[in-house]
Design an enzyme around this catalytic site. Structure first.
Site: not given
Ligand SMILES: [Zn+2]
Length: 279
Positions: A92, A2-3, A111
């Site tokens: 997760h 994500p930016e 991750r």
């Protein structure tokens, strides 16, 4: 990853859901993500969320004198759940915030490059993650003049310099490529060689690509709220990013035989650009 526009979209989506609510309970399902979860999280229980802000790609949840900081890392997702009681914990789901009423938010990060930090509001400016961050690209403080001063003497390509969070905060690979294309500046140019005028144009283009992406994200917010909180790039039409081998849209409007978008590697990341209209 994500930016900034994606993080801002998450913030805009969570804001009405979280602001003004009291945190009932904080649950963690492992030791931590990229770093251990902060100690003393329990003291945030019972506190009211004053506001939700953003700095670079960090989401800041303001709770009285403390700030809970969340970074989505590579693969983090935050989902706002209207009813947490019916929520079956998924793989997760590492961090869960129960809010007053039945709802809450779930931070899922396969991750585990994400971050959850806690800092006293008064210490925020000196915190390791924030103390050397450059200006917010969408703020009034970020001007061509400031950028020009920050690039002075830099002997690295402008593409690399813009990824340096000390120069400007929150620019990632995608919007870096798009802004340089918009400004007509070749990514290989040495940062220190850009003129004051070029820096003015570049700053305008950076603000422009980010604002447009946030706007595009806003239109996907409805889905974001009701569905699974999936972060995407919102069908935002990139002009060069990930378009290697396609005809340059700007040159195509000017000449018959327009060049194709090229890809090179800079600092281990792909750069997409046009050889003709980026100088
Ligand atoms: Zn071109």
């Amino acid at each position: 990853m994500p930016e900034l526009p994606e993080v801002e979209t998450v913030r805009l989506g969570l804001e009405p859901f979280m602001t003004g609510k009291t945190v009932r309970k904080i649950t963690t399902h492992r030791e931590g993500l990229r770093v251990p979860f902060p100690e003393g999280l329990a003291r945030l229980q019972g506190r009211k969320i004053d506001k939700l802000t953003r700095r670079a790609k960090y989401l800041l949840v303001h709770l009285g004198s403390d700030i809970l900081i969340i970074h989505l890392g590579m693969s983090g997702r935050i989902t706002a759940m209207a009813n947490l009681k019916n929520h079956k914990r998924a793989k997760h789901d590492h961090f869960i915030l129960d809010l007053e009423g039945d709802g809450g938010i779930v931070f899922n990060d396969p991750r585990r490059f994400g971050l959850v930090l806690m800092v006293a509001e008064k210490d925020m400016a000196h915190h390791e993650a924030f103390k050397s961050l450059g200006p917010e690209p969408l703020s009034k403080e970020f001007t061509g003049k400031i950028l020009h001063a920050r690039l002075k003497g830099k002997k690295v390509p402008i593409k690399i310099a813009l990824l340096d969070q000390r120069v400007v905060a929150g620019i990632g690979n995608i919007y870096d490529c798009e802004a340089l294309f918009g400004a007509g500046i070749a990514p290989q140019r040495l940062a220190g060689d850009l003129s004051a005028k070029e820096c003015d144009v570049l700053v305008k283009c950076i603000k422009d690509v980010l604002a447009k992406a946030i706007k595009a994200g806003g239109s996907s917010l409805k889905d974001y709220r009701k569905a699974d909180g999936e972060l995407g790039y919102f069908q935002y039409g990139f002009k060069v990013y990930d378009r290697e081998g396609e005809i340059c849209p700007r040159c195509a409007a000017e000449i018959k035989k327009a060049p194709l978008i090229q890809r090179i590697t800079q600092g281990g990341r792909s750069t997409f650009f046009c050889v003709r209209c980026q100088k």
